[in-house]
Structure formats: structure tokens, C-alpha cells
Design a protein around this motif. Structure first.
Motif, short mmCIF file in Angstrom:
data_model
loop_
_atom_site.label_atom_id
_atom_site.label_comp_id
_atom_site.label_asym_id
_atom_site.label_seq_id
_atom_site.Cartn_x
_atom_site.Cartn_y
_atom_site.Cartn_z
N HIS A 71 28.09 -22.51 5.29
CA HIS A 71 28.77 -22.81 6.56
C HIS A 71 29.44 -21.58 7.15
O HIS A 71 30.58 -21.62 7.61
N GLY A 72 28.72 -20.44 7.14
CA GLY A 72 29.24 -19.22 7.76
C GLY A 72 28.33 -18.78 8.89
O GLY A 72 27.58 -19.59 9.45
N ARG A 73 28.42 -17.49 9.25
CA ARG A 73 27.51 -16.98 10.29
C ARG A 73 26.81 -15.70 9.84
O ARG A 73 26.25 -14.97 10.66
N ASP A 91 23.84 -18.33 6.10
CA ASP A 91 23.36 -19.51 6.82
C ASP A 91 22.23 -19.22 7.79
O ASP A 91 21.86 -20.08 8.59
N CYS A 109 23.45 -31.78 9.35
CA CYS A 109 23.61 -30.50 10.02
C CYS A 109 22.32 -30.16 10.78
O CYS A 109 21.27 -30.75 10.52
N ARG A 129 28.95 -28.29 11.74
CA ARG A 129 30.08 -28.16 12.66
C ARG A 129 30.71 -26.76 12.59
O ARG A 129 30.93 -26.13 13.63
N PRO A 130 30.97 -26.21 11.38
CA PRO A 130 31.54 -24.84 11.36
C PRO A 130 30.59 -23.80 11.95
O PRO A 130 31.02 -22.88 12.64
N GLY A 131 29.28 -23.96 11.70
CA GLY A 131 28.31 -23.01 12.22
C GLY A 131 28.25 -23.04 13.74
O GLY A 131 28.05 -22.00 14.39
N GLU A 133 30.83 -23.87 15.64
CA GLU A 133 32.07 -23.21 16.08
C GLU A 133 31.97 -21.69 15.99
O GLU A 133 32.47 -20.97 16.84
N MET A 134 31.31 -21.20 14.92
CA MET A 134 31.22 -19.75 14.69
C MET A 134 30.05 -19.10 15.42
O MET A 134 29.96 -17.89 15.46
N LEU A 173 40.07 -32.67 16.04
CA LEU A 173 38.93 -31.80 15.70
C LEU A 173 37.97 -31.70 16.89
O LEU A 173 37.51 -30.60 17.25
N VAL A 177 36.97 -28.11 18.69
CA VAL A 177 35.59 -27.64 18.83
C VAL A 177 35.20 -27.57 20.31
O VAL A 177 34.56 -26.61 20.77
#
Ligand SMILES: [Zn+2]
Length: 249
Positions: A71-73, A91, A109, A129-131, A133-134, A173, A177
Motif C-alpha cells: 500500500h505504498g507508491r 505496489d 483494491c 485506498r492508500p494507493g 491517496e498517494m 475518511l 480522501v
């Protein structure tokens, strides 16, 4: 190889490119992972997951490179010589080598497959969701451009994922976002705050300059052909993972 062929959903990303999504069918796993679970670390037997991955390798014609998704970039460049190395914790994967399949595994996802058929560059991205956002898909596009791709030749397909009618999240949340990615804001079919990740990713790809973006409108939560973290969680069960795969053929 003589292995049984698993059902896959083929998609067109241009000449010289093969791209497809697996479903949950055709594999060896049992119970909540039945049957083509491709995710390690979700409770299934590792040997079975490895055997399932070999079934996908057979369809792709070579071992599929999967990252360990976090869940990073971050991005890793994949190559045939690195196929036996430990999976990088990223990711998105990119390569310009022929016959080096890239895979992304998901269960709600958003799996994104990318190709520049003219320059011969392919990539996958995992956008939860984190991906979103990032901005992981923007990072994947940048990596493709750094490998010689050109935005006007880039093509992407946004695969099966939980849809904006189903992906309920707490109001705070959704607001957070939505501030960064307005196209992510949605409402469930029962009227509560939600996120539409596939729509957000589609918008992010367009903003990154990808010329052709196709979206597969199939919702993992409601379509039993796919694994869904949300659907399984509602039944207090673990969920398997299906995959998207892209390669220069
Ligand atoms: Zn849905």
C-alpha cells in the motif's frame, strides 16, 4: 506444459501486448480460498498458492513477477534475471523486457494494467485506498515514461474492484480522501459515505496523461467470479486474491 488451462478475462492493450485478469476459478485451493487464490499471507497453504501461481505462469508463458504489495507508491523494475530474487516490497512493477510477465494481486483494491505497445513498456499497479491517496498510478506512469514510454501511446485497463455503490467508509475518511482526490467521493446504494476507487483511478490515469483508459465495470463485492475482502469479511472469512497480468508477448 500440459497443465489445465484456467479461465481468464483477456483485455486488449495493443499489438504485442498480452493482458488478462484471473477469476477465483480453476485453482487448487479449498475453503474460503477456493479455488485460484494467488495471495500469500492470507491464511492459505503456501504450497497451494505456489501451485496456483504456476497455473497462471502457464497461461502467461513464463513465471509471473509479483511484488509484495505494501500500500505504498514505490516502483520496482522487473527483469528475467531478477525473477528468482525475493519479491520487492512495492505496489507497481515496470519492465521493457519481452516475455517477463508482471502481476498484481487484489481482492477489492484496484488492479491496473498498463502498456505502451509502441515503445514496448508494460507496468502493473495496485491501487487500494492508500494507493489512490498517494497517487500510485501516477508514479507508475512516470516510471513508464522514464523507460521510454510516451503518454500519447499509453494504454491502461482498470480491472475488477469494489465499486462506489459498495465501498462504505467512515464520513471523516471519505472527507479526507475526497479533499485530495475529489473523483473518489461516492455514496453507497444505501445512502452512506463511500469511495469509488475505480473511478478515482480512471481519473488519475487521465490526469497523468494516459491516452486510452478502459475500465472493466465489474464489482468484486457483488460479482462471485472474483475474491472480495469486503464480502468475505462480512462472513468472518479470509479472502483469496485474484490477479491482473501484463507482458510483452
Ligand atoms: Zn459494488
Amino acid at each position: 506444459m500440459g497443465a489445465p488451462t484456467i479461465p481468464v478475462l483477456e483485455v486488449d492493450l495493443g499489438p504485442g501486448i498480452r493482458a488478462f485478469f484471473t477469476t477465483r476459478h480453476g485453482g487448487l485451493s479449498e475453503g474460503p480460498w477456493a479455488s485460484l487464490n494467488l495471495g500469500l499471507g492470507v491464511g492459505d497453504t503456501e504450497a497451494t498458492v505456489r501451485a496456483n501461481r504456476r497455473l497462471v505462469d502457464a497461461v502467461a508463458g513464463a513465471p509471473v513477477n509479483f511484488a509484495t504489495q505494501v500500500h505504498g507508491r514505490d516502483i520496482a523494475v522487473a527483469s528475467a534475471s531478477l525473477a528468482s530474487a525475493p519479491a520487492p516490497e512495492v505496489d507497481a512493477l515496470v519492465t521493457s523486457e519481452v516475455g517477463v510477465p508482471l502481476g498484481v494481486y487484489v481482492a477489492d483494491c484496484v488492479p491496473v494494467l498498463l502498456a505502451d505497445p509502441r515503445a514496448g513498456v508494460v507496468a502493473v499497479a495496485h491501487a487500494g485506498r492508500p494507493g489512490v491517496e498517494m497517487g500510485v498510478v501516477g508514479a507508475a506512469v512516470e516510471a513508464m515514461l522514464a523507460c521510454g514510454g510516451r503518454a500519447r501511446d499509453l494504454r491502461a485497463v482498470v480491472g475488477p474492484a469494489v465499486c462506489g455503490d459498495c465501498y462504505e467508509v467512515p464520513a471523516d475518511l471519505a472527507a479526507r480522501v475526497g479533499e485530495r482526490v475529489p473523483s473518489a467521493l461516492s455514496q453507497t446504494s444505501w445512502g452512506t459515505p463511500a469511495l469509488d476507487l475505480p473511478r478515482a483511478v480512471t481519473t488519475q490515469l487521465a490526469l497523468a496523461g494516459v491516452a486510452h483508459v478502459e475500465r472493466i465495470h465489474r464489482c468484486t463485492r457483488t460479482d462471485p467470479a472474483f475474491f472480495s475482502h469486503r464480502r468475505s469479511s462480512a462472513d468472518a472469512l479470509p479472502a483469496g486474491r485474484f490477479a491482473g497480468v501484463v507482458l510483452r508477448a
